[in-house]
Design a protein around this motif. Structure first.
Motif, PDB file in Angstrom:
ATOM      1  N   UNK A 101       0.850  -1.195   0.000  1.00 28.81           N
ATOM      2  CA  UNK A 101       0.000   0.000   0.000  1.00 28.81           C
ATOM      3  C   UNK A 101       0.883   1.241   0.000  1.00 28.81           C
ATOM      4  N   UNK A 102       0.703   2.084  -0.993  1.00 25.78           N
ATOM      5  CA  UNK A 102       1.433   3.342  -1.069  1.00 25.78           C
ATOM      6  C   UNK A 102       2.939   3.192  -1.086  1.00 25.78           C
ATOM      7  N   UNK A 103       3.433   2.106  -1.665  1.00 23.50           N
ATOM      8  CA  UNK A 103       4.869   1.883  -1.752  1.00 23.50           C
ATOM      9  C   UNK A 103       5.512   1.509  -0.429  1.00 23.50           C
ATOM     10  N   UNK A 104       4.696   1.280   0.590  1.00 22.70           N
ATOM     11  CA  UNK A 104       5.217   0.923   1.907  1.00 22.70           C
ATOM     12  C   UNK A 104       5.225  -0.591   2.072  1.00 22.70           C
ATOM     13  N   UNK A 105       5.311  -1.037   3.292  1.00 19.28           N
ATOM     14  CA  UNK A 105       5.319  -2.473   3.590  1.00 19.28           C
ATOM     15  C   UNK A 105       3.977  -3.105   3.237  1.00 19.28           C
ATOM     16  N   UNK A 106       3.983  -4.415   3.161  1.00 20.70           N
ATOM     17  CA  UNK A 106       2.733  -5.122   2.865  1.00 20.70           C
ATOM     18  C   UNK A 106       1.760  -4.973   4.016  1.00 20.70           C
TER      19      UNK A 106
ATOM     20  N   UNK B   5     -17.938  -9.345  -0.394  1.00 22.67           N
ATOM     21  CA  UNK B   5     -18.839  -9.860  -1.432  1.00 22.67           C
ATOM     22  C   UNK B   5     -19.934  -8.851  -1.772  1.00 22.67           C
ATOM     23  N   UNK B   6     -20.221  -7.909  -0.874  1.00 20.50           N
ATOM     24  CA  UNK B   6     -21.321  -6.965  -1.098  1.00 20.50           C
ATOM     25  C   UNK B   6     -20.837  -5.523  -1.279  1.00 20.50           C
ATOM     26  N   UNK B   7     -19.549  -5.343  -1.618  1.00 26.15           N
ATOM     27  CA  UNK B   7     -19.007  -3.997  -1.766  1.00 26.15           C
ATOM     28  C   UNK B   7     -17.797  -4.064  -2.693  1.00 26.15           C
ATOM     29  N   UNK B   8     -17.684  -3.131  -3.622  1.00 27.79           N
ATOM     30  CA  UNK B   8     -16.541  -3.153  -4.537  1.00 27.79           C
ATOM     31  C   UNK B   8     -15.304  -2.487  -3.933  1.00 27.79           C
ATOM     32  N   UNK B   9     -15.447  -1.825  -2.785  1.00 33.66           N
ATOM     33  CA  UNK B   9     -14.294  -1.237  -2.107  1.00 33.66           C
ATOM     34  C   UNK B   9     -13.605  -2.283  -1.235  1.00 33.66           C
ATOM     35  N   UNK B  10     -12.286  -2.191  -1.136  1.00 37.17           N
ATOM     36  CA  UNK B  10     -11.542  -3.056  -0.236  1.00 37.17           C
ATOM     37  C   UNK B  10     -11.152  -2.248   0.989  1.00 37.17           C
ATOM     38  N   UNK B  11     -10.746  -2.933   2.047  1.00 37.15           N
ATOM     39  CA  UNK B  11     -10.403  -2.254   3.293  1.00 37.15           C
ATOM     40  C   UNK B  11      -9.017  -2.679   3.749  1.00 37.15           C
ATOM     41  N   UNK B  12      -8.134  -1.709   3.915  1.00 39.95           N
ATOM     42  CA  UNK B  12      -6.803  -1.979   4.440  1.00 39.95           C
ATOM     43  C   UNK B  12      -6.936  -2.195   5.943  1.00 39.95           C
ATOM     44  N   UNK B  13      -6.402  -3.308   6.434  1.00 38.32           N
ATOM     45  CA  UNK B  13      -6.513  -3.611   7.858  1.00 38.32           C
ATOM     46  C   UNK B  13      -5.366  -2.979   8.637  1.00 38.32           C
ATOM     47  N   UNK B  14      -5.707  -2.262   9.683  1.00 39.02           N
ATOM     48  CA  UNK B  14      -4.681  -1.834  10.623  1.00 39.02           C
ATOM     49  C   UNK B  14      -4.546  -2.932  11.679  1.00 39.02           C
ATOM     50  N   UNK B  15      -3.594  -2.772  12.575  1.00 41.77           N
ATOM     51  CA  UNK B  15      -3.336  -3.807  13.588  1.00 41.77           C
ATOM     52  C   UNK B  15      -4.553  -4.049  14.481  1.00 41.77           C
ATOM     53  N   UNK B  16      -5.243  -2.967  14.865  1.00 38.10           N
ATOM     54  CA  UNK B  16      -6.417  -3.095  15.733  1.00 38.10           C
ATOM     55  C   UNK B  16      -7.493  -3.958  15.078  1.00 38.10           C
ATOM     56  N   UNK B  17      -7.834  -3.668  13.818  1.00 38.16           N
ATOM     57  CA  UNK B  17      -8.886  -4.427  13.130  1.00 38.16           C
ATOM     58  C   UNK B  17      -8.447  -5.857  12.829  1.00 38.16           C
ATOM     59  N   UNK B  18      -7.177  -6.070  12.505  1.00 38.98           N
ATOM     60  CA  UNK B  18      -6.678  -7.433  12.257  1.00 38.98           C
ATOM     61  C   UNK B  18      -6.750  -8.260  13.541  1.00 38.98           C
TER      62      UNK B  18
END
Length: 101
Positions: free
Chosen positions: A31-36, A43-56
Motif C-alpha cells: 500500500x502506497x509503496x510501503x510495507x505489505x 462480497x457486497x461492496x466493490x471497495x476493499x479495506x486496508x486492515x490496521x493492527x487493531x482491526x486485524x
C-alpha cells in the motif's frame, strides 16, 4: 468525481452509520509503496479495506488467527475516531461482536 475515487474504503464511506459486510478474501498488498498490509475484499461492496493492527487483531479474536478462516464471515464496520499523528481523525473499526451471516 468518481474517477479520482480510491478503491480503498474510508471512514467517510460509512456516512456515520454502521455497515454489515461479508468478507470474500483477505490478501497481502503493498500500500502506497510501503510495507505489505492485509486487505479485505467484500462480497457486497466493490471497495476493499486496508486492515490496521487493531482491526486485524479483532478479526483474529472473533474468528481465528489464520486469515484464510475469515472468508465468508460477516462483520460489522463501525465509524469511530482514533489519534493519528497527534490529531483525532475518523476511522473504521470492526466490531468485536459476531454478526450472523
Amino acid at each position: 468525481p468518481d474517477i479520482y475515487r480510491s478503491s480503498y474504503m474510508r471512514a467517510a464511506d460509512l456516512k456515520g452509520r454502521t455497515a454489515k459486510s461479508t468478507i470474500s478474501a483477505c490478501k497481502a498488498a503493498v500500500i502506497g509503496g510501503e510495507a505489505q498490509r492485509l486487505v479485505l475484499a467484500f462480497s457486497n461492496n466493490d471497495l476493499t479495506m486496508v486492515l490496521n493492527k487493531t482491526n486485524a487483531t479483532t478479526l483474529a479474536e472473533l474468528y481465528c488467527p489464520e486469515t484464510g478462516g475469515w472468508e465468508g464471515k460477516a462483520i460489522k464496520l463501525v465509524p469511530s475516531d482514533t489519534s493519528y499523528q497527534g490529531k483525532m481523525v475518523k476511522c473504521i473499526r470492526i466490531s468485536p461482536e459476531k454478526v450472523e451471516g
